[in-house]
Design a protein around this motif. Sequence first.
Motif, PDB file in Angstrom:
ATOM      1  N   ASN A 244     -49.033-134.673   7.642  1.00 52.07           N
ATOM      2  CA  ASN A 244     -48.324-135.749   7.485  1.00 52.07           C
ATOM      3  C   ASN A 244     -48.817-136.593   6.439  1.00 52.07           C
ATOM      4  OD1 ASN A 244     -46.148-135.385   9.137  1.00 52.07           O
ATOM      5  ND2 ASN A 244     -47.194-135.798  10.934  1.00 52.07           N
ATOM      6  N   GLY A 245     -50.040-136.768   6.431  1.00 51.29           N
ATOM      7  CA  GLY A 245     -50.923-137.956   5.451  1.00 51.29           C
ATOM      8  C   GLY A 245     -50.779-137.173   4.191  1.00 51.29           C
ATOM      9  N   ARG A 246     -50.981-135.969   4.013  1.00 51.86           N
ATOM     10  CA  ARG A 246     -51.032-135.247   2.681  1.00 51.86           C
ATOM     11  C   ARG A 246     -49.812-135.378   2.066  1.00 51.86           C
ATOM     12  NH1 ARG A 246     -54.875-130.686   5.022  1.00 51.86           N
ATOM     13  NH2 ARG A 246     -56.931-131.790   4.809  1.00 51.86           N
ATOM     14  N   PHE A 247     -48.813-135.264   2.790  1.00 52.19           N
ATOM     15  CA  PHE A 247     -47.416-135.420   2.113  1.00 52.19           C
ATOM     16  C   PHE A 247     -47.126-136.821   1.978  1.00 52.19           C
ATOM     17  CE2 PHE A 247     -42.706-136.580   2.680  1.00 52.19           C
ATOM     18  CZ  PHE A 247     -42.441-135.698   1.862  1.00 52.19           C
ATOM     19  N   SER A 248     -47.668-137.738   2.567  1.00 50.41           N
ATOM     20  CA  SER A 248     -47.710-139.286   2.083  1.00 50.41           C
ATOM     21  C   SER A 248     -48.254-139.450   0.708  1.00 50.41           C
ATOM     22  CB  SER A 248     -48.204-139.961   2.894  1.00 50.41           C
ATOM     23  OG  SER A 248     -47.429-140.259   4.467  1.00 50.41           O
ATOM     24  N   LEU A 249     -49.479-138.921   0.769  1.00 48.33           N
ATOM     25  CA  LEU A 249     -50.692-138.953  -0.457  1.00 48.33           C
ATOM     26  C   LEU A 249     -49.696-138.470  -1.484  1.00 48.33           C
ATOM     27  CD1 LEU A 249     -53.386-139.927  -1.617  1.00 48.33           C
ATOM     28  CD2 LEU A 249     -54.302-138.081  -0.514  1.00 48.33           C
ATOM     29  N   SER A 250     -49.404-137.035  -1.375  1.00 45.72           N
ATOM     30  CA  SER A 250     -48.917-136.831  -2.472  1.00 45.72           C
ATOM     31  C   SER A 250     -47.658-137.483  -3.092  1.00 45.72           C
ATOM     32  CB  SER A 250     -48.230-135.145  -2.276  1.00 45.72           C
ATOM     33  OG  SER A 250     -49.109-134.602  -1.897  1.00 45.72           O
ATOM     34  N   SER A 251     -47.027-137.890  -2.133  1.00 42.12           N
ATOM     35  CA  SER A 251     -45.638-139.024  -2.635  1.00 42.12           C
ATOM     36  C   SER A 251     -46.331-140.162  -3.581  1.00 42.12           C
ATOM     37  CB  SER A 251     -44.945-139.497  -1.643  1.00 42.12           C
ATOM     38  OG  SER A 251     -44.350-138.456  -0.756  1.00 42.12           O
ATOM     39  N   GLY A 252     -47.302-140.699  -2.943  1.00 42.47           N
ATOM     40  CA  GLY A 252     -48.038-141.839  -3.642  1.00 42.47           C
ATOM     41  C   GLY A 252     -48.561-141.504  -5.226  1.00 42.47           C
ATOM     42  N   ALA A 253     -49.216-140.194  -4.977  1.00 41.74           N
ATOM     43  CA  ALA A 253     -49.659-139.744  -6.389  1.00 41.74           C
ATOM     44  C   ALA A 253     -48.490-139.577  -7.097  1.00 41.74           C
ATOM     45  CB  ALA A 253     -50.622-138.572  -5.969  1.00 41.74           C
ATOM     46  N   ILE A 319     -47.611-128.239   1.462  1.00 39.80           N
ATOM     47  CA  ILE A 319     -48.305-129.533   1.499  1.00 39.80           C
ATOM     48  C   ILE A 319     -49.489-129.572   0.981  1.00 39.80           C
ATOM     49  CG2 ILE A 319     -49.151-131.216   3.130  1.00 39.80           C
ATOM     50  CD1 ILE A 319     -46.705-130.882   4.904  1.00 39.80           C
ATOM     51  N   SER A 320     -50.274-128.547   1.359  1.00 36.15           N
ATOM     52  CA  SER A 320     -51.679-128.533   0.346  1.00 36.15           C
ATOM     53  C   SER A 320     -51.575-128.242  -0.861  1.00 36.15           C
ATOM     54  CB  SER A 320     -52.537-127.419   1.216  1.00 36.15           C
ATOM     55  OG  SER A 320     -53.149-127.851   2.481  1.00 36.15           O
ATOM     56  N   THR A 321     -50.569-127.557  -1.299  1.00 38.08           N
ATOM     57  CA  THR A 321     -50.251-127.164  -2.648  1.00 38.08           C
ATOM     58  C   THR A 321     -49.870-128.387  -3.444  1.00 38.08           C
ATOM     59  OG1 THR A 321     -49.528-125.023  -2.184  1.00 38.08           O
ATOM     60  CG2 THR A 321     -48.844-125.816  -4.240  1.00 38.08           C
ATOM     61  N   ALA A 322     -49.132-129.167  -2.720  1.00 37.99           N
ATOM     62  CA  ALA A 322     -48.751-130.301  -3.314  1.00 37.99           C
ATOM     63  C   ALA A 322     -49.821-131.422  -3.285  1.00 37.99           C
ATOM     64  CB  ALA A 322     -47.609-131.115  -2.499  1.00 37.99           C
ATOM     65  N   LYS A 323     -50.462-131.693  -2.279  1.00 35.32           N
ATOM     66  CA  LYS A 323     -51.716-132.570  -2.255  1.00 35.32           C
ATOM     67  C   LYS A 323     -52.620-132.095  -3.508  1.00 35.32           C
ATOM     68  CE  LYS A 323     -55.668-134.809  -0.889  1.00 35.32           C
ATOM     69  NZ  LYS A 323     -56.941-134.911  -1.499  1.00 35.32           N
ATOM     70  N   LEU A 324     -52.736-130.849  -3.593  1.00 32.32           N
ATOM     71  CA  LEU A 324     -53.925-130.480  -4.591  1.00 32.32           C
ATOM     72  C   LEU A 324     -53.208-130.798  -6.071  1.00 32.32           C
ATOM     73  CD1 LEU A 324     -56.279-128.966  -5.685  1.00 32.32           C
ATOM     74  CD2 LEU A 324     -55.057-126.764  -5.347  1.00 32.32           C
ATOM     75  N   PHE A 325     -52.193-130.476  -6.273  1.00 30.55           N
ATOM     76  CA  PHE A 325     -51.412-130.604  -7.541  1.00 30.55           C
ATOM     77  C   PHE A 325     -51.422-132.096  -8.070  1.00 30.55           C
ATOM     78  CE2 PHE A 325     -48.440-130.934 -11.062  1.00 30.55           C
ATOM     79  CZ  PHE A 325     -48.991-130.074 -12.113  1.00 30.55           C
ATOM     80  N   THR A 326     -50.585-132.640  -6.863  1.00 34.40           N
ATOM     81  CA  THR A 326     -50.088-134.157  -7.514  1.00 34.40           C
ATOM     82  C   THR A 326     -51.316-135.017  -7.577  1.00 34.40           C
ATOM     83  OG1 THR A 326     -49.917-134.892  -5.172  1.00 34.40           O
ATOM     84  CG2 THR A 326     -47.899-133.783  -6.226  1.00 34.40           C
ATOM     85  N   THR A 327     -52.220-134.967  -6.615  1.00 29.87           N
ATOM     86  CA  THR A 327     -53.446-135.865  -6.997  1.00 29.87           C
ATOM     87  C   THR A 327     -54.617-135.521  -8.183  1.00 29.87           C
ATOM     88  OG1 THR A 327     -54.785-134.388  -5.514  1.00 29.87           O
ATOM     89  CG2 THR A 327     -53.940-136.213  -4.450  1.00 29.87           C
ATOM     90  N   GLU A 328     -54.584-134.142  -8.519  1.00 24.92           N
ATOM     91  CA  GLU A 328     -55.098-133.924  -9.922  1.00 24.92           C
ATOM     92  C   GLU A 328     -54.360-134.302 -10.936  1.00 24.92           C
ATOM     93  OE1 GLU A 328     -58.150-132.818 -10.333  1.00 24.92           O
ATOM     94  OE2 GLU A 328     -58.810-132.211  -8.196  1.00 24.92           O
ATOM     95  N   ALA A 329     -53.079-134.193 -10.884  1.00 26.45           N
ATOM     96  CA  ALA A 329     -52.101-134.535 -11.951  1.00 26.45           C
ATOM     97  C   ALA A 329     -52.213-135.985 -11.954  1.00 26.45           C
ATOM     98  CB  ALA A 329     -50.579-134.093 -11.631  1.00 26.45           C
ATOM     99  N   SER A 330     -52.387-136.645 -11.004  1.00 28.04           N
ATOM    100  CA  SER A 330     -52.300-138.147 -11.248  1.00 28.04           C
ATOM    101  C   SER A 330     -53.409-138.811 -11.952  1.00 28.04           C
ATOM    102  CB  SER A 330     -52.229-138.934  -9.823  1.00 28.04           C
ATOM    103  OG  SER A 330     -53.394-138.922  -9.183  1.00 28.04           O
TER     104      SER A 330
END
Length: 386
Positions: A244-253, A319-330
């Motif tokens: 859940n937290g990584r989905f949130s973090l990805s959205s913020g990124a 979710i892990s894929t999103a967390k990895l990509f969105t944060t590095e992309a940000s």
Amino acid sequence: MAEPTPRTPADELDSLRRTLRDFCDRELRPQARDRDRGEVYPTELIPQLAELGILGAGLPERLGGAGLAYDGYRVVVEEVGAADSSIRSLVSVNVGLVGKSIVAWGTDEQQERWVPGLCRGELGAFGLTEPAAGSNPQQMVTRAVQDADGWTIDGSKIFITNGSEGAVTMVFARAIVDGDDRGVTCFLVPQDSDGYTARKIHGKLGLRAGDTAEIALAGVRVERDAVLGEVGGGMKVALSALDNGRFSLSSGAVGLAREALEVSLRYAAEREQWGGAIASKQLVQELLAAIHVDVQAATGVLDLAEAKLHAGERATLEISTAKLFTTEASVRCADRAVQVHGGYGYVDEYPVQRLLRDARVTTLYEGTSQVQHLIIGRILTGISAF
């Protein structure tokens, strides 16, 4: 597998986004630089965040939340994350890590005791990381010893968002029952408990207005009903919370990356060099195009995670894929935004250097980028490398 969640109608999502953008433009963006400069916690904004439903965005209406589905919650976190990541962090921990965990794992009594308060601004914290146990929580040494009346908790936690300004902390500790270690267990610990001491961490690179705390637990007493989930079942609670937290973090990124693009487009249209706006220059357009591509790609991988969640399916891989990509992309997007702004990007007259500093930590917490690679690799191969 969870029950499928209906999607929110497009017109309702558009209305929600407009409402949030108006609030962020009016209340969050104007003072973001000053909060960042002074490491000022946004105490005065908490009631407004609660009144607008932001602090209970993804939590059930029966418990005081806004009852938003994943798509609506994502909009909330994206918009707040675009305006001020320090406040986004406060929200996503309160809702994604703590609130959703209590709803998923808590008894009726635990839900009724804590969730309405989370929605009102009595914030929650997620106490997993320790000074010597970060990416490997199995190394944690915090202990909770059971006796006839309840539990006594001793240990320490570090880098805990909302850890000193909240009301309750999910503390993960090794449960000792009759001298035996029964495994990592989650406890709901009031922050006003005797023996609970929190110290704010200052001098951070980013998220400077957020409450990031080091926590000491010295003989903290909680009753038997403080256990969230089962004794020894703490890692199941933690892993579901981190999804859940990584989905949130990805959205913020994604929100942060989009903000980097929007402010860069405005600056490039206004800034003149060599007889015209720099937006007309090929190399500036190259930077802007690269930011745009990353924003679009980050949005796409997050769409896949959101679709799995709405379908009620297990979504750890997505979710892990999103967390990895969105944060590095940000990080990439914010770095390019600084380049577009040139020397002005290096000072805080413009927001892009704050965006870069705030983006950098997203690749570290709630599982580093390296840990996300290992999670993805384990799911793809069926073999654990850690």
